[in-house]
Scaffold this active site. Sequence first.
Site, short mmCIF file in Angstrom:
data_model
loop_
_atom_site.label_atom_id
_atom_site.label_comp_id
_atom_site.label_asym_id
_atom_site.label_seq_id
_atom_site.Cartn_x
_atom_site.Cartn_y
_atom_site.Cartn_z
N ARG A 179 68.94 40.89 4.88
CA ARG A 179 69.26 41.41 6.21
C ARG A 179 70.61 42.11 6.18
O ARG A 179 70.79 43.16 6.79
CB ARG A 179 69.24 40.29 7.25
CG ARG A 179 67.86 39.73 7.53
CD ARG A 179 67.89 38.65 8.60
NE ARG A 179 68.18 39.20 9.91
CZ ARG A 179 68.42 38.45 10.99
NH1 ARG A 179 68.42 37.13 10.89
NH2 ARG A 179 68.68 39.02 12.16
N CYS A 237 76.54 36.31 12.63
CA CYS A 237 75.17 36.17 12.10
C CYS A 237 74.28 37.08 12.94
O CYS A 237 74.69 38.19 13.27
CB CYS A 237 74.73 34.71 12.15
SG CYS A 237 74.78 33.99 13.81
#
Length: 282
Positions: A179, A237
């Site tokens: 990611r 995050c």
Amino acid sequence: MNPIVSASDLATALTGAGGPVLLDVRWQLANPSGAAPPFVGRAAYASGHLPGAVFVDLDTELASAPGSGGRHPLPDLQVFGAAMRRAGVSAHRPVVVYDGGQGWAAARAWWLLSWTGHPDVRVLDGGLPVWLGPLSTEIPNPDPGDFVPSPGTHGLLDADGAAGLARSGLLLDARAGERYRGEVEPVDRVAGHIPGAVSAPTDRNTAADGRFLPARRLRERFAALGADAGREVGVYCGSGVSGAHEVLALAVAGIPAALYVGSWSEWTSDPRRPVAVGPDPR
């Protein structure tokens, strides 16, 4: 104070008078369709929890509704405070938080309580799977607590603060490496990372059973990522949940760190903010 507690030490603490308030924060990220897994949250809690533990809902009590501030923005502190008092949380009594073992949700509750001024809150290391004592299906009705949250002056980053820290300090990206690199993005609208951030997947802070690595090994890991003495550290995050778990790992290692709560889901809500892709530039 060590921010985590072992199952054996928690069992001992629960045998005496004035034991900790227990909060059950079992939660799991919904899939892209918005559906949560069927056996988490209240359903899992109802099937069995630590005796005396009160369920706390991450989506509604530890976060506000999704929007431009991200998928899990800061909760309204009046809502959060009311939820904590309902659960019996008081400023003078220790709190222990646990979840289903991943540790992310428990860390979010730990971070919020700590940031808003609770002096003694810890996470059950490894969560419910490491607990060897009995479970209960009885729903407790604790005496109301007196905890009134007050926002801290340190430990919280906004988008501008995160961008600045990526340039002047150390900004860690707690998401999976793919990611960060922009190879996949299963949840948010844009793939990639905040320019200058360093890839630091939070799952590398734990052993296979979900318990944190020893503090010495965590210090070695974060030092290798650039957490030098005196260097300001921040974490983000996807939505400020797994990032809280990395902040907790840093605390175990003795390294203070701030959390960008809005995280990638807030960062990418503004198309003017830059996005980087590719491997860690270090």
